[in-house]
Design an enzyme around this catalytic site. Structure first.
Site, short mmCIF file in Angstrom:
data_model
loop_
_atom_site.label_atom_id
_atom_site.label_comp_id
_atom_site.label_asym_id
_atom_site.label_seq_id
_atom_site.Cartn_x
_atom_site.Cartn_y
_atom_site.Cartn_z
N PRO A 141 -18.08 15.24 -7.60
CG PRO A 141 -20.21 14.28 -7.80
CD PRO A 141 -19.49 15.45 -7.21
CE LYS A 194 -2.10 1.64 3.75
NZ LYS A 194 -1.85 3.12 3.81
NE ARG A 209 1.44 2.27 13.32
CZ ARG A 209 0.63 3.17 13.84
NH1 ARG A 209 1.11 4.14 14.61
NH2 ARG A 209 -0.67 3.13 13.62
CG ASP A 215 -12.98 17.79 -4.43
OD1 ASP A 215 -13.96 18.53 -4.63
OD2 ASP A 215 -11.83 18.20 -4.21
CB THR A 218 -9.36 1.31 11.89
OG1 THR A 218 -8.15 1.90 11.41
CG2 THR A 218 -9.87 0.31 10.88
CE LYS A 236 -7.69 6.33 4.26
NZ LYS A 236 -6.22 6.25 4.11
CG ASP A 269 -4.93 4.31 1.65
OD1 ASP A 269 -6.11 4.64 1.44
OD2 ASP A 269 -4.45 4.24 2.81
#
Length: 232
Positions: free
Chosen positions: A66, A32, A211, A64, A119, A61, A59
């Protein structure tokens, strides 16, 4: 589709990232690339890691209007990544636009998934700071349903929610789950977490591990342990 472990390469520089990946002389893990590395090293780091034989989850994310997301996805489609994502809270119209922008002229495209709730988000934070008063599980499932209805391939979710999402959206709807820690590891800043073995039992399709692998004394051994516990 088989299960896989994705290593979160959350390094600040290209040099640190490639030094880490040099440790893997056998199997090339799925990796990632997040905001820190992409913004620091640019699109060239994606091309270099891809040329080394790694699958890549980019990644970023996106979230905004469309049209902006559609245009950005059209650019990302040229990088030949294997998976990328948007925020499900951007609405179905935004996700549909993202899918349109990501699809190349020949009809091919990377997997496109959406983030439900991070998360690091707890029920209390969602209610007190975001003013969303529904139950967290209910919000996540609704976002997942919106994602499915928009035509995307799956969602990023807590491993604790993967089974419920499969029940609601179907077994072929992918669940990509961060928040995975070994039983003997620290939780760090994540709230809704489980172990690789726990994620397997719950039904996660992919787990994203950072990690516990990248900061391990022996990252290759930690990765192999993760694969054993999650894939078998």
């Amino acid at each position: 589709m088989g299960k896989d472990v994705i290593i979160a390469c959350d390094f600040p520089t290209k040099e640190a990232t490639l030094e880490f990946l040099d440790k893997f002389t056998g199997k090339k893990p799925f990796v990632k690339i997040g905001m820190e590395l992409f913004y620091g090293a640019g699109p060239e780091i994606v091309k270099e890691i891809k040329a080394r034989g790694h699958k890549i989850f980019l990644d970023l994310k996106l979230h905004d209007i469309p049209n902006t997301v559609k245009s950005a996805m059209a650019v990302l489609a040229k990088l030949d990544v294997d998976m990328c994502n948007v925020h499900a809270s951007g609405t179905k119209a935004m996700m549909e636009a993202a899918l349109e922008g990501l699809t190349r002229e020949d009809g091919s495209r990377p997997l496109l998934i959406a983030v439900t709730q991070l998360t690091s988000t707890s029920q209390e934070r969602m209610q007190d700071e975001l003013l969303i008063n529904e139950d967290l599980d209910k919000v996540v499932i609704k976002y997942a349903q919106n994602t499915r209805d928009a035509g995307l391939d799956g969602v990023v979710c807590s491993p604790l929610e993967a089974g419920k999402i499969h029940e609601s959206c179907g077994e072929n709807f992918l669940t990509i789950t961060p928040g995975v820690r070994f039983a003997d590891a620290a939780k760090d800043d994540q709230v809704r977490i489980t172990t690789p073995e726990g994620a397997k039992k719950i039904g996660s399709d992919y787990i994203v591990v950072g990690r516990p692998i990248t900061q391990a004394e022996d990252p290759v051994a930690a990765y192999e342990r993760c694969c054993r516990e999650f894939i078998g």
